[in-house]
Design a protein around this motif. Structure first.
Motif, PDB file in Angstrom:
ATOM      1  N   LEU A  22      34.174  51.023  17.670  1.00 36.35           N
ATOM      2  CA  LEU A  22      34.531  50.478  16.367  1.00 36.35           C
ATOM      3  C   LEU A  22      33.261  49.938  15.741  1.00 36.35           C
ATOM      4  CD1 LEU A  22      37.779  48.581  17.357  1.00 36.35           C
ATOM      5  CD2 LEU A  22      37.595  50.746  16.113  1.00 36.35           C
ATOM      6  N   ASN A  23      33.010  50.311  14.497  1.00 32.47           N
ATOM      7  CA  ASN A  23      31.770  49.928  13.840  1.00 32.47           C
ATOM      8  C   ASN A  23      31.952  48.916  12.730  1.00 32.47           C
ATOM      9  OD1 ASN A  23      30.465  51.825  15.444  1.00 32.47           O
ATOM     10  ND2 ASN A  23      30.836  53.448  13.978  1.00 32.47           N
ATOM     11  N   ALA A  24      33.171  48.771  12.232  1.00 32.31           N
ATOM     12  CA  ALA A  24      33.391  47.874  11.098  1.00 32.31           C
ATOM     13  C   ALA A  24      34.817  47.354  11.112  1.00 32.31           C
ATOM     14  CB  ALA A  24      33.128  48.622   9.792  1.00 32.31           C
ATOM     15  N   LEU A  33      44.413  43.346   9.394  1.00 33.31           N
ATOM     16  CA  LEU A  33      43.094  43.772   9.848  1.00 33.31           C
ATOM     17  C   LEU A  33      42.980  45.286   9.775  1.00 33.31           C
ATOM     18  CD1 LEU A  33      40.393  42.919  11.184  1.00 33.31           C
ATOM     19  CD2 LEU A  33      41.525  43.198  13.384  1.00 33.31           C
ATOM     20  N   TRP A  34      41.877  45.774   9.206  1.00 29.14           N
ATOM     21  CA  TRP A  34      41.525  47.193   9.170  1.00 29.14           C
ATOM     22  C   TRP A  34      40.256  47.373   9.986  1.00 29.14           C
ATOM     23  CZ3 TRP A  34      43.921  51.320   6.812  1.00 29.14           C
ATOM     24  CH2 TRP A  34      44.970  51.017   5.941  1.00 29.14           C
ATOM     25  N   MET A  35      40.149  48.496  10.736  1.00 29.61           N
ATOM     26  CA  MET A  35      38.960  48.796  11.534  1.00 29.61           C
ATOM     27  C   MET A  35      38.590  50.255  11.362  1.00 29.61           C
ATOM     28  SD  MET A  35      40.462  46.760  14.716  1.00 29.61           S
ATOM     29  CE  MET A  35      42.052  47.234  14.121  1.00 29.61           C
ATOM     30  N   GLY A  37      35.635  53.448  12.848  1.00 34.61           N
ATOM     31  CA  GLY A  37      34.683  53.729  13.908  1.00 34.61           C
ATOM     32  C   GLY A  37      34.351  55.190  14.086  1.00 34.61           C
ATOM     33  N   ALA A  38      33.913  55.509  15.283  1.00 40.07           N
ATOM     34  CA  ALA A  38      33.462  56.854  15.639  1.00 40.07           C
ATOM     35  C   ALA A  38      34.590  57.871  15.508  1.00 40.07           C
ATOM     36  CB  ALA A  38      32.933  56.857  17.073  1.00 40.07           C
ATOM     37  N   ASN A  39      34.209  59.113  15.221  1.00 42.92           N
ATOM     38  CA  ASN A  39      35.151  60.234  15.136  1.00 42.92           C
ATOM     39  C   ASN A  39      36.260  60.022  14.112  1.00 42.92           C
ATOM     40  OD1 ASN A  39      33.809  61.711  17.217  1.00 42.92           O
ATOM     41  ND2 ASN A  39      34.761  60.312  18.677  1.00 42.92           N
ATOM     42  N   GLY A  40      35.959  59.313  13.037  1.00 37.93           N
ATOM     43  CA  GLY A  40      36.937  59.110  11.976  1.00 37.93           C
ATOM     44  C   GLY A  40      38.047  58.125  12.305  1.00 37.93           C
ATOM     45  N   VAL A  41      37.853  57.308  13.337  1.00 38.37           N
ATOM     46  CA  VAL A  41      38.903  56.359  13.738  1.00 38.37           C
ATOM     47  C   VAL A  41      39.134  55.315  12.652  1.00 38.37           C
ATOM     48  CG1 VAL A  41      39.436  54.453  15.316  1.00 38.37           C
ATOM     49  CG2 VAL A  41      38.625  56.621  16.212  1.00 38.37           C
ATOM     50  N   LEU A  42      40.393  55.181  12.243  1.00 41.38           N
ATOM     51  CA  LEU A  42      40.841  54.100  11.382  1.00 41.38           C
ATOM     52  C   LEU A  42      42.039  53.450  12.061  1.00 41.38           C
ATOM     53  CD1 LEU A  42      40.877  55.568   7.753  1.00 41.38           C
ATOM     54  CD2 LEU A  42      39.360  53.807   8.649  1.00 41.38           C
ATOM     55  N   LYS A  43      42.023  52.123  12.143  1.00 43.11           N
ATOM     56  CA  LYS A  43      43.145  51.387  12.725  1.00 43.11           C
ATOM     57  C   LYS A  43      43.543  50.276  11.772  1.00 43.11           C
ATOM     58  CE  LYS A  43      42.450  52.422  17.540  1.00 43.11           C
ATOM     59  NZ  LYS A  43      43.749  52.916  17.960  1.00 43.11           N
ATOM     60  N   HIS A  44      44.834  49.948  11.787  1.00 40.93           N
ATOM     61  CA  HIS A  44      45.382  48.932  10.889  1.00 40.93           C
ATOM     62  C   HIS A  44      46.387  48.082  11.647  1.00 40.93           C
ATOM     63  CE1 HIS A  44      48.077  47.823   7.310  1.00 40.93           C
ATOM     64  NE2 HIS A  44      46.977  47.118   7.209  1.00 40.93           N
ATOM     65  N   SER A  45      46.393  46.796  11.358  1.00 45.54           N
ATOM     66  CA  SER A  45      47.337  45.892  11.994  1.00 45.54           C
ATOM     67  C   SER A  45      47.750  44.810  11.005  1.00 45.54           C
ATOM     68  CB  SER A  45      46.710  45.244  13.232  1.00 45.54           C
ATOM     69  OG  SER A  45      47.654  44.430  13.889  1.00 45.54           O
ATOM     70  N   GLY A  69      31.596  51.542   7.728  1.00 47.07           N
ATOM     71  CA  GLY A  69      31.948  50.401   6.898  1.00 47.07           C
ATOM     72  C   GLY A  69      33.358  50.540   6.365  1.00 47.07           C
ATOM     73  N   ILE A  70      33.992  49.393   6.104  1.00 43.60           N
ATOM     74  CA  ILE A  70      35.344  49.399   5.534  1.00 43.60           C
ATOM     75  C   ILE A  70      35.503  48.140   4.690  1.00 43.60           C
ATOM     76  CG2 ILE A  70      36.422  48.298   7.563  1.00 43.60           C
ATOM     77  CD1 ILE A  70      38.804  50.325   7.001  1.00 43.60           C
ATOM     78  N   TRP A  71      36.123  48.310   3.522  1.00 47.58           N
ATOM     79  CA  TRP A  71      36.323  47.183   2.604  1.00 47.58           C
ATOM     80  C   TRP A  71      37.429  47.554   1.638  1.00 47.58           C
ATOM     81  CZ3 TRP A  71      34.407  42.576   3.467  1.00 47.58           C
ATOM     82  CH2 TRP A  71      34.517  41.600   2.480  1.00 47.58           C
ATOM     83  N   GLY A  72      37.936  46.593   0.923  1.00 42.50           N
ATOM     84  CA  GLY A  72      38.978  46.899  -0.030  1.00 42.50           C
ATOM     85  C   GLY A  72      39.352  45.725  -0.896  1.00 42.50           C
ATOM     86  N   VAL A  73      40.526  45.834  -1.468  1.00 43.85           N
ATOM     87  CA  VAL A  73      41.084  44.809  -2.331  1.00 43.85           C
ATOM     88  C   VAL A  73      42.354  44.309  -1.647  1.00 43.85           C
ATOM     89  CG1 VAL A  73      42.064  44.347  -4.605  1.00 43.85           C
ATOM     90  CG2 VAL A  73      40.183  45.987  -4.357  1.00 43.85           C
ATOM     91  N   PRO A  74      42.475  43.005  -1.392  1.00 40.61           N
ATOM     92  CA  PRO A  74      43.683  42.504  -0.738  1.00 40.61           C
ATOM     93  C   PRO A  74      44.950  42.985  -1.456  1.00 40.61           C
ATOM     94  CG  PRO A  74      42.050  40.771  -0.861  1.00 40.61           C
ATOM     95  CD  PRO A  74      41.520  41.928  -1.679  1.00 40.61           C
TER      96      PRO A  74
END
Length: 90
Positions: A22-24, A33-35, A37-45, A69-74
């Motif tokens: 996980l990189n961000a 929480l959003w995460m 990482g490598a190989n296109g990994v996106l996780k959300h909780s 990197g990951i960012w957004g608007v609440p």
């Protein structure tokens, strides 16, 4: 193995997520929480994400690029960026 450190009432602890890297991370609120990482990994909780008590869900990214990197608007859009000029919007 990817993991997330969080600060609970007893101090710092971590939870493992079963992915390689996980990189961000981005937490738009105390219960989300959003995460990325490598190989296109996106996780959300949600609901307890920062206390390590909530499940983390895989989110299809449609890429194998490393996401750095990951960012957004609440309550709104989320962007992830990565290698090779990858830009994802959800």
């Amino acid at each position: 193995m990817g993991c997330v450190w969080y600060r609970g009432s007893g101090g710092f602890a971590y939870t493992t997520l079963g992915c390689s890297a996980l990189n961000a991370a981005w937490a738009p609120a105390a219960d989300e929480l959003w995460m990325a990482g490598a190989n296109g990994v996106l996780k959300h909780s949600t609901a307890g994400a920062l206390e390590g008590s909530a499940p983390y869900y895989n989110v299809a990214s449609g890429t194998q690029a490393t996401l750095n990197g990951i960012w957004g608007v609440p309550g709104g859009s989320v962007w992830a960026v990565g290698s090779g000029g990858t830009i994802l919007h959800r």
